[in-house]
Design an enzyme around this catalytic site. Structure first.
Site, PDB file in Angstrom:
ATOM      1  N   HIS A 200       0.855  -1.185   0.000  1.00  0.00           N
ATOM      2  CA  HIS A 200       0.000   0.000   0.000  1.00  0.00           C
ATOM      3  C   HIS A 200       0.889   1.233   0.000  1.00  0.00           C
ATOM      4  CE1 HIS A 200      -3.888  -1.939   1.808  1.00  0.00           C
ATOM      5  NE2 HIS A 200      -3.341  -2.690   0.870  1.00  0.00           N
TER       6      HIS A 200
ATOM      7  N   GLU B  27       0.981   3.896   1.799  1.00  0.00           N
ATOM      8  CA  GLU B  27       1.481   4.320   3.105  1.00  0.00           C
ATOM      9  C   GLU B  27       2.669   3.476   3.548  1.00  0.00           C
ATOM     10  OE1 GLU B  27      -1.674   3.560   2.174  1.00  0.00           O
ATOM     11  OE2 GLU B  27      -3.103   4.294   3.655  1.00  0.00           O
TER      12      GLU B  27
ATOM     13  N   CYS C 165      -6.056   1.883   5.968  1.00  0.00           N
ATOM     14  CA  CYS C 165      -6.662   0.638   6.427  1.00  0.00           C
ATOM     15  C   CYS C 165      -5.996   0.235   7.752  1.00  0.00           C
ATOM     16  CB  CYS C 165      -6.470  -0.457   5.379  1.00  0.00           C
ATOM     17  SG  CYS C 165      -4.749  -1.002   5.184  1.00  0.00           S
TER      18      CYS C 165
ATOM     19  N   CYS D  42      -2.177  -0.379   7.451  1.00  0.00           N
ATOM     20  CA  CYS D  42      -1.421   0.868   7.324  1.00  0.00           C
ATOM     21  C   CYS D  42      -1.446   1.656   8.626  1.00  0.00           C
ATOM     22  CB  CYS D  42      -1.946   1.685   6.159  1.00  0.00           C
ATOM     23  SG  CYS D  42      -1.622   0.880   4.566  1.00  0.00           S
TER      24      CYS D  42
END
Length: 148
Positions: free
Chosen positions: A52, A54, A82, A85
């Site tokens: 992801h 992040e 999420c 993250c």
């Protein structure tokens, strides 16, 4: 000295991710007024569910600063993080989190488990949500409509 716009960098990374057929999410990390890491989603390209924006930006920033802790750093991301993250943000000790669009289904900051409010959370950053939310929501909407 030119003022940096971390959200501009995050949105550019999100658009690039979308062009690569990744969900268009981008993240940027700032330390002491300098942009030190930018990333977009790369789960498909890397064949890695943890890739992801992040997490990738946190990894880059940690390498650049030579530390697993990003104490004086702020993270700008185009979508509410999420749970995975949010956990990485907590463990990295990010100082402030700025995010654009809320994610009612997958978000874990203001939606879902509200990770940073849990007693088991080791570190909670200051959180500022809804910044440039309309722009981020439109980017995601356009992406998913083009895939139907």
């Amino acid at each position: 000295m030119r003022e940096i716009d971390p959200f501009a960098a995050a949105f550019e990374a999100a658009r690039e991710a979308g062009i690569a057929q990744e969900v268009p999410v981008g993240a940027a990390i700032v330390s002491k007024g300098a942009l030190i890491a930018v990333a977009g989603n790369r789960t498909l390209r890397d064949q890695d569910p943890s890739a992801h924006a992040e997490v990738l930006a946190i990894r880059k920033a940690c390498l650049r600063l030579g530390s697993p802790r990003l104490i004086d750093c702020d993270l700008y991301v185009t979508l509410e993080p999420c749970a995975m993250c949010a956990g990485a943000i907590s463990f990295a000790r990010i100082r402030r989190l700025y995010f654009s669009a809320e994610d009612p289904k997958g978000g874990a900051v203001e939606n879902g488990p509200r990770f940073f409010t849990q007693a088991t959370c080791h570190h909670a950053p200051e959180v500022y949500g809804g910044l440039r939310a309309g722009e981020a929501a439109q980017l995601l909407k356009d992406f998913f409509q083009s895939r139907r």
